[in-house]
Design a protein around this motif. Structure first.
Motif, PDB file in Angstrom:
ATOM      1  N   ILE A 189     -68.940 -52.478 -58.843  1.00 40.03           N
ATOM      2  CA  ILE A 189     -67.762 -51.825 -58.268  1.00 40.03           C
ATOM      3  C   ILE A 189     -67.656 -52.127 -56.771  1.00 40.03           C
ATOM      4  O   ILE A 189     -66.568 -52.402 -56.254  1.00 40.03           O
ATOM      5  N   GLU A 190     -68.803 -52.122 -56.083  1.00 36.73           N
ATOM      6  CA  GLU A 190     -68.775 -52.372 -54.638  1.00 36.73           C
ATOM      7  C   GLU A 190     -68.320 -53.794 -54.334  1.00 36.73           C
ATOM      8  O   GLU A 190     -67.592 -54.031 -53.371  1.00 36.73           O
ATOM      9  N   GLU A 191     -68.725 -54.740 -55.155  1.00 28.30           N
ATOM     10  CA  GLU A 191     -68.254 -56.115 -54.969  1.00 28.30           C
ATOM     11  C   GLU A 191     -66.735 -56.170 -55.069  1.00 28.30           C
ATOM     12  O   GLU A 191     -66.068 -56.838 -54.264  1.00 28.30           O
ATOM     13  N   GLN A 192     -66.167 -55.496 -56.056  1.00 30.22           N
ATOM     14  CA  GLN A 192     -64.720 -55.517 -56.231  1.00 30.22           C
ATOM     15  C   GLN A 192     -64.017 -54.853 -55.050  1.00 30.22           C
ATOM     16  O   GLN A 192     -62.950 -55.303 -54.620  1.00 30.22           O
ATOM     17  N   ILE A 193     -64.606 -53.800 -54.520  1.00 27.11           N
ATOM     18  CA  ILE A 193     -64.024 -53.136 -53.348  1.00 27.11           C
ATOM     19  C   ILE A 193     -64.016 -54.087 -52.157  1.00 27.11           C
ATOM     20  O   ILE A 193     -63.010 -54.211 -51.446  1.00 27.11           O
ATOM     21  N   VAL A 194     -65.132 -54.777 -51.931  1.00 29.21           N
ATOM     22  CA  VAL A 194     -65.221 -55.713 -50.803  1.00 29.21           C
ATOM     23  C   VAL A 194     -64.207 -56.838 -50.969  1.00 29.21           C
ATOM     24  O   VAL A 194     -63.534 -57.240 -50.007  1.00 29.21           O
ATOM     25  N   ILE A 195     -64.064 -57.339 -52.179  1.00 26.60           N
ATOM     26  CA  ILE A 195     -63.078 -58.398 -52.442  1.00 26.60           C
ATOM     27  C   ILE A 195     -61.665 -57.904 -52.148  1.00 26.60           C
ATOM     28  O   ILE A 195     -60.881 -58.566 -51.469  1.00 26.60           O
ATOM     29  N   ASN A 196     -61.342 -56.728 -52.658  1.00 24.61           N
ATOM     30  CA  ASN A 196     -59.991 -56.191 -52.493  1.00 24.61           C
ATOM     31  C   ASN A 196     -59.658 -55.908 -51.035  1.00 24.61           C
ATOM     32  O   ASN A 196     -58.541 -56.170 -50.574  1.00 24.61           O
ATOM     33  N   GLU A 197     -60.633 -55.386 -50.291  1.00 27.08           N
ATOM     34  CA  GLU A 197     -60.370 -54.962 -48.917  1.00 27.08           C
ATOM     35  C   GLU A 197     -60.436 -56.103 -47.907  1.00 27.08           C
ATOM     36  O   GLU A 197     -59.899 -55.977 -46.806  1.00 27.08           O
TER      37      GLU A 197
END
Length: 281
Positions: A189-197
């Motif tokens: 989930i944290e990887e996806q957050i970093v990608i999105n942001e």
């Protein structure tokens, strides 16, 4: 959920915007608990480390509920008058000016007090009649007691691992609120957050998150905080500007986390181990 007009208010500034839902990925039942408590008129306290997404979570919940959001960044000098309001001179007359808490009560907004324990305890006592069944705000200077307008919600947050014993939420305040505990999300989930942001590729996000998890496992007193999702995003954004991952991580992760020379040296050694020194396109 369809985009809808929202009234956004930050520390007194107010604007009408057409906004998309703030990006937030649930990691548990926090959204369900928040919305249930809000519908029942219950106040909430969010507990968790700095940079784990508490503020973004409140923004997303306000959007989902279609309510304006008033955010107050609490600090040592925050007074009751700062929250409730005060008389000010305007021209030749003295006029009453509502504080952010009073505006939220009148308008039926969600009021979010960020890092509430930074405020003096004599200031936060004013929250008690709002946080329990009364849902009222006494304004002594005006000699009135306001009933909270429909839709009003009270949310406070703090980091229980950061504040000292002298800075804690009073028991009488805690027991008026529903608590939601936050931690850092799973690596996926944290990887996806970093990608999105940030807009970085998945490989870069994965390397930064792996570093972040390694730093969080450290046991040392020299770190001001652990590596939050926020600092990982900052490093990723620097990578998007063409910096190598090590350079970005030194500036956005290692630098802000400590002033201790020995700890800083250890963090930089970790960067050399965990991050390739290549520019990511």
């Amino acid at each position: 959920m369809a985009d809808e007009p929202m009234l956004a208010q930050q520390n007194g500034a107010i604007a009408t915007e057409d906004v998309m839902r703030p990006y937030y990925q649930a990691v548990g039942d926090e959204e369900i608990v928040f919305k249930a408590a809000y519908r029942q008129g219950l106040s909430l306290v969010l507990k968790g480390p700095t940079g784990c997404g508490k503020t973004r979570f409140v923004e997303a919940m306000a959007h989902d509920l279609g309510r304006p959001l008033v955010t107050v960044a609490c600090h040592d000098d925050l007074t009751t008058a700062d929250l409730v309001g005060r008389y000010l001179l305007r021209g030749n007359e003295t006029v009453w000016v509502d504080g952010p808490l009073t505006r939220a009560v009148r308008e039926g907004a969600i009021c979010y007090l960020d890092e509430v324990v930074e405020a003096r305890q004599d200031t936060t006592v004013v929250l008690h009649p709002l946080a329990d069944h009364r849902r009222q705000l006494p304004i002594e200077r005006l000699g009135v007691t306001l009933d909270a307008a429909p839709g009003f919600g009270l949310v406070v947050s703090y980091n229980p691992g950061y504040q000292s014993v002298l800075k804690d939420l009073k028991d009488s305040t805690r027991q008026r609120m529903v608590a939601i505990e936050f931690g850092f999300p799973t690596a996926e989930i944290e990887e996806q957050i970093v990608i999105n942001e940030s807009g970085v590729d998945r490989a870069t996000a994965a390397e930064l998150v792996r570093l972040g998890h390694a730093i969080r496992r450290l046991e040392t007193g020299g770190l001001r905080e652990v590596a939050s999702t926020r600092v990982l995003i900052a490093a990723a954004r620097l990578v998007c500007e063409g910096l190598t991952m090590r350079t970005a991580a030194r500036a956005a992760i290692a630098g802000p986390l400590t002033d201790d020379v020995a700890v800083g040296r250890s963090l930089n050694e970790m960067l050399d181990v965990y991050l390739p020194d290549a520019v990511h396109d």
